[in-house]
Design an enzyme around this catalytic site. Structure first.
Site, mmCIF file in Angstrom:
data_model
loop_
_atom_site.group_PDB
_atom_site.id
_atom_site.type_symbol
_atom_site.label_atom_id
_atom_site.label_comp_id
_atom_site.label_asym_id
_atom_site.label_seq_id
_atom_site.Cartn_x
_atom_site.Cartn_y
_atom_site.Cartn_z
ATOM 1 N N ASN A 109 1.624 -2.347 5.407
ATOM 2 C CA ASN A 109 0.841 -1.129 5.629
ATOM 3 C C ASN A 109 -0.549 -1.190 5.009
ATOM 4 O OD1 ASN A 109 0.446 2.000 5.791
ATOM 5 N ND2 ASN A 109 0.305 1.519 3.614
ATOM 6 N N ALA A 158 -9.992 -7.101 13.423
ATOM 7 C CA ALA A 158 -8.929 -7.626 12.546
ATOM 8 C C ALA A 158 -7.571 -7.048 12.948
ATOM 9 C CB ALA A 158 -9.245 -7.291 11.093
ATOM 10 N N LYS A 159 -7.533 -5.747 13.266
ATOM 11 C CA LYS A 159 -6.253 -5.126 13.649
ATOM 12 C C LYS A 159 -5.804 -5.611 15.028
ATOM 13 C CE LYS A 159 -5.288 -1.991 10.279
ATOM 14 N NZ LYS A 159 -4.052 -1.945 9.492
ATOM 15 N N GLY A 164 0.836 -1.213 0.000
ATOM 16 C CA GLY A 164 0.000 0.000 0.000
ATOM 17 C C GLY A 164 0.865 1.255 0.000
ATOM 18 N N TYR A 220 -13.160 -3.930 11.615
ATOM 19 C CA TYR A 220 -11.804 -3.411 11.342
ATOM 20 C C TYR A 220 -10.951 -3.487 12.611
ATOM 21 C CZ TYR A 220 -8.402 0.457 10.524
ATOM 22 O OH TYR A 220 -7.279 1.243 10.408
HETATM 23 N N1 LIG Z 1 -5.613 7.168 7.901
HETATM 24 C C1 LIG Z 1 -5.729 6.949 9.183
HETATM 25 O O1 LIG Z 1 -6.225 7.804 9.937
HETATM 26 C C2 LIG Z 1 -5.268 5.657 9.785
HETATM 27 C C3 LIG Z 1 -5.328 5.518 11.172
HETATM 28 C C4 LIG Z 1 -4.893 4.346 11.775
HETATM 29 C C5 LIG Z 1 -4.388 3.328 10.980
HETATM 30 N N2 LIG Z 1 -4.350 3.473 9.632
HETATM 31 C C6 LIG Z 1 -3.801 2.344 8.852
HETATM 32 O O2 LIG Z 1 -2.755 2.831 8.033
HETATM 33 C C7 LIG Z 1 -2.679 2.051 6.833
HETATM 34 C C8 LIG Z 1 -2.690 2.960 5.617
HETATM 35 O O3 LIG Z 1 -3.866 3.734 5.641
HETATM 36 P P1 LIG Z 1 -4.025 5.041 4.739
HETATM 37 O O4 LIG Z 1 -4.965 5.919 5.459
HETATM 38 O O5 LIG Z 1 -2.687 5.567 4.329
HETATM 39 O O6 LIG Z 1 -4.775 4.400 3.463
HETATM 40 P P2 LIG Z 1 -4.961 4.940 1.944
HETATM 41 O O7 LIG Z 1 -4.659 6.377 1.880
HETATM 42 O O8 LIG Z 1 -6.278 4.446 1.472
HETATM 43 O O9 LIG Z 1 -3.847 4.085 1.179
HETATM 44 C C9 LIG Z 1 -3.976 2.681 1.189
HETATM 45 C C10 LIG Z 1 -2.927 2.040 0.311
HETATM 46 O O10 LIG Z 1 -3.167 0.609 0.328
HETATM 47 C C11 LIG Z 1 -3.448 0.166 -1.013
HETATM 48 N N3 LIG Z 1 -4.468 -0.890 -0.930
HETATM 49 C C12 LIG Z 1 -5.753 -0.775 -0.522
HETATM 50 N N4 LIG Z 1 -6.395 -1.946 -0.647
HETATM 51 C C13 LIG Z 1 -5.482 -2.832 -1.135
HETATM 52 C C14 LIG Z 1 -5.543 -4.211 -1.505
HETATM 53 N N5 LIG Z 1 -6.667 -4.915 -1.427
HETATM 54 N N6 LIG Z 1 -4.403 -4.799 -1.958
HETATM 55 C C15 LIG Z 1 -3.265 -4.084 -2.090
HETATM 56 N N7 LIG Z 1 -3.157 -2.791 -1.758
HETATM 57 C C16 LIG Z 1 -4.259 -2.171 -1.299
HETATM 58 C C17 LIG Z 1 -3.922 1.422 -1.750
HETATM 59 O O11 LIG Z 1 -3.727 1.363 -3.158
HETATM 60 P P3 LIG Z 1 -4.868 0.758 -4.149
HETATM 61 O O12 LIG Z 1 -6.170 1.343 -3.712
HETATM 62 O O13 LIG Z 1 -4.445 1.167 -5.518
HETATM 63 O O14 LIG Z 1 -4.809 -0.723 -3.964
HETATM 64 C C18 LIG Z 1 -2.995 2.466 -1.130
HETATM 65 O O15 LIG Z 1 -1.707 2.408 -1.702
HETATM 66 C C19 LIG Z 1 -3.849 1.061 6.894
HETATM 67 O O16 LIG Z 1 -3.391 -0.178 7.384
HETATM 68 C C20 LIG Z 1 -4.806 1.703 7.897
HETATM 69 O O17 LIG Z 1 -5.593 0.744 8.550
HETATM 70 C C21 LIG Z 1 -4.782 4.608 9.015
#
Ligand SMILES: NC(=O)c1ccc[n+]([C@@H]2O[C@H](COP(=O)([O-])OP(=O)(O)OC[C@H]3O[C@@H](n4cnc5c(N)ncnc54)[C@H](OP(=O)(O)O)[C@@H]3O)[C@@H](O)[C@H]2O)c1
Length: 257
Positions: free
Chosen positions: A82, A153-154, A14, A150
């Site tokens: 990630n 799972a985490k 990701g 969610y």
């Molecule tokens: N944002 C927050 O506030 C937050 C808070 C706590 C934890 N997190 C965690 O941080 C991590 C990243 O979150 P983010 O907010 O940066 O997400 P994001 O902006 O949606 O980016 C997600 C990335 O993962 C890829 N992805 C999504 N589904 C996928 C799949 N099925 N297979 C392969 N790649 C996939 C996406 O690309 P494609 O869509 O092209 O596949 C993208 O590169 C996650 O694990 C999330 O749970 C986020």
């Protein structure tokens, strides 16, 4: 450079958006050759980075990524799991069908399990490496209306990460978690938009609902680079005695220590 990763190969799943993109850039700046994966190719791949398309919610995705890394680099030193997202609707237990639970568990838990299983034999063979799991404070403080499957799972990812650290410590491989709170990423902005739409609010009102619910002492969301800085530290030699840990990067949101 304090955290030099010269000569190391790093995988960031990701790695094309949000937190993963910031991590990929940070590791590349530190000298690593970085492999990023996602389902969709980015418009351009940054220098020092190599893109592999794979859907990691599918069992075949992890093997495809591992095979290409083996062929192109012959090794991997750092694995940042990630890719993840809250894929289910809010509303608590009664709104969650089996398929919602399944898709949240495939992406937020099984993707990391499969990637690690495919890449670990080579890491164990060379007797060194760092694995990093991106979790969330919602694993420790679930919000039933918004994050039930969610968070579950985490939370499983947290337990798995700890168990893996215990198994791999004697083999020279460190395994840690970073748990962000609320981070300004495309995923988070989309989540806020969904709340706004479903509750007939403006985006600013929906953001206030989320911020009030989570109560962040620092009073703001994190920027993706603030999560990436902790990841860089944990995968570097500076953190060589840290394993089995969970670093919260949440602006103080979790009310316990
Ligand atoms: N944002 C927050 O506030 C937050 C808070 C706590 C934890 N997190 C965690 O941080 C991590 C990243 O979150 P983010 O907010 O940066 O997400 P994001 O902006 O949606 O980016 C997600 C990335 O993962 C890829 N992805 C999504 N589904 C996928 C799949 N099925 N297979 C392969 N790649 C996939 C996406 O690309 P494609 O869509 O092209 O596949 C993208 O590169 C996650 O694990 C999330 O749970 C986020």
């Amino acid at each position: 450079m304090i955290h030099s990763l010269n000569g190391q190969v790093a995988l960031v799943t990701g790695g094309t958006k949000g937190i993963g993109k910031a991590i990929a850039n940070k590791l590349a700046e530190a000298g690593a050759q970085v492999v990023v994966t996602a389902r969709t190719a980015p418009k351009e791949t940054a220098s020092g980075q190599y893109f592999i398309a794979a859907d990691l919610a599918q069992p075949a995705g992890a093997e495809l990524v591992a095979a290409e890394i083996r062929e192109k680099y012959g090794k991997v030193d750092i694995v940042v799991n990630n890719a993840g997202a809250n894929l289910s609707p809010g509303g608590g237990f009664s709104t969650l069908a089996d398929e919602h639970w399944h898709q949240d568990w495939q992406l937020n838990f099984m993707a990391a399990v499969r990637i690690n299983k495919a890449l670990l034999p080579a890491m164990i063979g060379k007797g060194s490496g760092a694995i990093l799991h991106i979790s969330t404070v919602a694993a420790l403080q679930p919000i039933w209306e918004m994050t039930m499957s969610y968070s579950s799972a985490k939370a499983a990812l947290n337990a798995y990460s700890k168990a893996l650290a215990s198994e791999l410590g004697p083999k020279g491989i460190r395994v840690n978690l970073v748990s962000p709170g609320v981070v300004r990423t495309p995923l988070m902005l989309e989540f806020i938009e969904q709340i706004a739409k479903s509750s007939n609010m403006t985006s600013a009102e929906a953001l206030k609902v989320v911020m009030d619910k989570i109560n962040i002492p620092m009073g703001r969301m994190a920027e993706p680079e603030e999560i990436a800085a902790t990841v860089l530290f944990l995968v570097s030699q500076e953190a060589r005695y840290i394993t089995g840990a969970n670093y919260l990067v949440d602006g103080g949101a979790l009310p316990t220590v």
